[in-house]
Design a protein around this motif. Sequence first.
Motif, mmCIF file in Angstrom:
data_model
loop_
_atom_site.group_PDB
_atom_site.id
_atom_site.type_symbol
_atom_site.label_atom_id
_atom_site.label_comp_id
_atom_site.label_asym_id
_atom_site.label_seq_id
_atom_site.Cartn_x
_atom_site.Cartn_y
_atom_site.Cartn_z
ATOM 1 N N GLY A 152 -37.360 37.871 -69.840
ATOM 2 C CA GLY A 152 -36.394 38.933 -69.638
ATOM 3 C C GLY A 152 -35.841 39.487 -70.942
ATOM 4 N N SER A 153 -35.194 40.643 -70.849
ATOM 5 C CA SER A 153 -34.565 41.281 -71.998
ATOM 6 C C SER A 153 -33.138 40.743 -72.151
ATOM 7 C CB SER A 153 -34.526 42.794 -71.782
ATOM 8 O OG SER A 153 -33.717 43.087 -70.637
ATOM 9 N N LEU A 154 -32.422 41.252 -73.164
ATOM 10 C CA LEU A 154 -31.029 40.857 -73.354
ATOM 11 C C LEU A 154 -30.179 41.267 -72.149
ATOM 12 C CD1 LEU A 154 -30.444 41.697 -77.143
ATOM 13 C CD2 LEU A 154 -30.604 39.435 -76.069
ATOM 14 N N ALA A 155 -30.483 42.410 -71.579
ATOM 15 C CA ALA A 155 -29.751 42.851 -70.385
ATOM 16 C C ALA A 155 -30.002 41.888 -69.223
ATOM 17 C CB ALA A 155 -30.169 44.270 -70.007
ATOM 18 N N ASP A 156 -31.238 41.437 -69.095
ATOM 19 C CA ASP A 156 -31.552 40.464 -68.036
ATOM 20 C C ASP A 156 -30.812 39.152 -68.266
ATOM 21 O OD1 ASP A 156 -33.359 42.175 -66.731
ATOM 22 O OD2 ASP A 156 -34.979 41.595 -68.102
ATOM 23 N N LEU A 157 -30.670 38.767 -69.545
ATOM 24 C CA LEU A 157 -29.937 37.538 -69.851
ATOM 25 C C LEU A 157 -28.476 37.653 -69.443
ATOM 26 C CD1 LEU A 157 -31.320 36.436 -73.343
ATOM 27 C CD2 LEU A 157 -31.382 35.122 -71.224
ATOM 28 N N ARG A 158 -27.878 38.831 -69.659
ATOM 29 C CA ARG A 158 -26.487 39.017 -69.236
ATOM 30 C C ARG A 158 -26.359 38.898 -67.723
ATOM 31 N NH1 ARG A 158 -26.517 43.023 -73.400
ATOM 32 N NH2 ARG A 158 -27.010 44.644 -71.863
ATOM 33 N N ASP A 159 -27.353 39.387 -67.019
ATOM 34 C CA ASP A 159 -27.315 39.310 -65.559
ATOM 35 C C ASP A 159 -27.624 37.904 -65.035
ATOM 36 O OD1 ASP A 159 -26.772 42.011 -65.506
ATOM 37 O OD2 ASP A 159 -28.873 42.595 -65.247
ATOM 38 N N LEU A 160 -28.150 37.037 -65.916
ATOM 39 C CA LEU A 160 -28.541 35.697 -65.486
ATOM 40 C C LEU A 160 -27.337 34.809 -65.207
ATOM 41 C CD1 LEU A 160 -30.749 33.472 -65.136
ATOM 42 C CD2 LEU A 160 -30.565 33.069 -67.615
ATOM 43 N N TRP A 161 -26.230 35.012 -65.942
ATOM 44 C CA TRP A 161 -25.115 34.062 -65.858
ATOM 45 C C TRP A 161 -24.538 33.929 -64.452
ATOM 46 C CZ3 TRP A 161 -26.183 31.498 -69.749
ATOM 47 C CH2 TRP A 161 -26.523 32.081 -70.966
ATOM 48 N N PRO A 162 -24.328 35.024 -63.699
ATOM 49 C CA PRO A 162 -23.830 34.840 -62.319
ATOM 50 C C PRO A 162 -24.786 34.030 -61.457
ATOM 51 C CG PRO A 162 -23.560 37.123 -63.017
ATOM 52 C CD PRO A 162 -24.403 36.461 -64.053
ATOM 53 N N HIS A 163 -26.081 34.196 -61.654
ATOM 54 C CA HIS A 163 -27.064 33.440 -60.878
ATOM 55 C C HIS A 163 -27.014 31.955 -61.238
ATOM 56 C CE1 HIS A 163 -28.846 37.080 -59.232
ATOM 57 N NE2 HIS A 163 -28.920 37.579 -60.460
ATOM 58 N N LEU A 164 -26.848 31.663 -62.531
ATOM 59 C CA LEU A 164 -26.704 30.267 -62.950
ATOM 60 C C LEU A 164 -25.474 29.642 -62.314
ATOM 61 C CD1 LEU A 164 -27.532 30.282 -66.781
ATOM 62 C CD2 LEU A 164 -28.914 29.342 -64.935
ATOM 63 N N ALA A 165 -24.353 30.359 -62.385
ATOM 64 C CA ALA A 165 -23.095 29.815 -61.850
ATOM 65 C C ALA A 165 -23.186 29.569 -60.354
ATOM 66 C CB ALA A 165 -21.944 30.775 -62.168
ATOM 67 N N SER A 166 -23.891 30.441 -59.648
ATOM 68 C CA SER A 166 -23.978 30.288 -58.191
ATOM 69 C C SER A 166 -24.792 29.069 -57.782
ATOM 70 C CB SER A 166 -24.595 31.551 -57.575
ATOM 71 O OG SER A 166 -25.960 31.688 -57.957
ATOM 72 N N GLU A 167 -25.660 28.576 -58.669
ATOM 73 C CA GLU A 167 -26.498 27.424 -58.348
ATOM 74 C C GLU A 167 -25.880 26.095 -58.785
ATOM 75 O OE1 GLU A 167 -29.143 27.270 -56.574
ATOM 76 O OE2 GLU A 167 -29.452 29.414 -56.289
ATOM 77 N N LEU A 168 -24.775 26.168 -59.507
ATOM 78 C CA LEU A 168 -24.164 24.937 -60.002
ATOM 79 C C LEU A 168 -23.181 24.397 -58.978
ATOM 80 C CD1 LEU A 168 -23.503 26.022 -63.695
ATOM 81 C CD2 LEU A 168 -25.485 24.817 -62.749
ATOM 82 N N GLY A 169 -23.133 23.087 -58.853
ATOM 83 C CA GLY A 169 -22.255 22.471 -57.874
ATOM 84 C C GLY A 169 -21.427 21.352 -58.477
#
Length: 305
Positions: free
Chosen positions: A174-191
Amino acid sequence: MELLDAALPWVIHLYWVAVTGAALVAAIPMNGWRSFRHAVQLSASRGKLWDGRPRPNLGPLTDASVPQAWFSHFYALGAVCNVFCGWSYLSWLAAQPMITAKQAASAVALMVLQLHLLRRLYESVALMVYPPAARMHAIAYAFGLSYYAVLSASQLPTADGRRLLQWPSPATHGSLADLRDLWPHLASELGLPTVAGLLVFGFGNWLQHQSHCVLARLSSNSQQHTYRIPNGGAFKMVSCPHYLGEIVIYVGLLVIQRGAHLNSWLILAWVVCNLVLAAGATHAWYRRQFKAYPPSRKALVPLVW
C-alpha cells in the motif's frame, strides 16, 4: 526466489528450535554433553562472570572476546531490522482487502518491539557504564547479532513471513495514504489479550529500565570501576531484576500475539533458559564476593528462587 520465499519461515523456525534446544541442554544438569554445555555457558559469561567462565577446548576461540560495551550493536541492528520488517509488513497489510486479528497483533508486536529496542540502545550507549575490562565471548557476540537480525521476522505469522523478501512495490504494498487508513482496521481487530499483553510488556520494560538505572548509578559512583552490591528497587528482592524484566517483556509479546505463533513460545523458552543460567551464575558470584550479601535475596524470582 519463490523457493526462498517459502523456506524463510521454516529456516527461522529451525533457528529458534536449535538455540532453544542448546539452552535447555545447558540449563538442565545431566550426564554427558559436558563440553557442549560448557560452550553454551561460556556464551553467558560476561562482565563480572568473565574471569570465572568455563573453559571448554574451542581452539583459538577459547578466549576470543569483545568489549561488553558492544552490546549496543545488538540493539542498533535490531532496530534497523525492525524498521525494515515493520515497514514492509505494514505496507503489505495496507494493500490487503481485510486483515485478521493475528496479523493485527503481529503489527502491534513489531511497533512496541521497536520502542523496546530503542530504549535498550539508549541505555547501552548513554546510561550503562561498562568497566574497561568488561568482556563478553566472541561466540556470544556473534549469536547476539544473529538473534536480533531474526527477532522481528519471528513476530510474523508463518504464512506472512515470506513477504519480507518482497521489496515493497505498488503492485503488492500500500501507499502512505493506505497506511493512514490501516490504523482503524488494526484497532478494530485488537481485543483484551492485546491490551493485557501491552500492560505486561510495559511493566517488563519499566522494571528493566529501573534496574538498569540502579546499576548505572552504582557504576558511575565507583571511582575504580569495581563491582558493588546493588540496592534499591527490585534489587531488594532479587539479584537480577533486569533479567526478570526481560522475561516479562517476552511474556508480554507472547500475550499480545495470543500465543498463536510457535516462534513466540520458542523465543520465550530460550530467554528463560538463558537468563536462568545467567541469573544463577550472577547470584552465586555476588554471594562469593560479598560476605555481607543479603541472605534473603533470591536470584531471579522474588521469594522463590
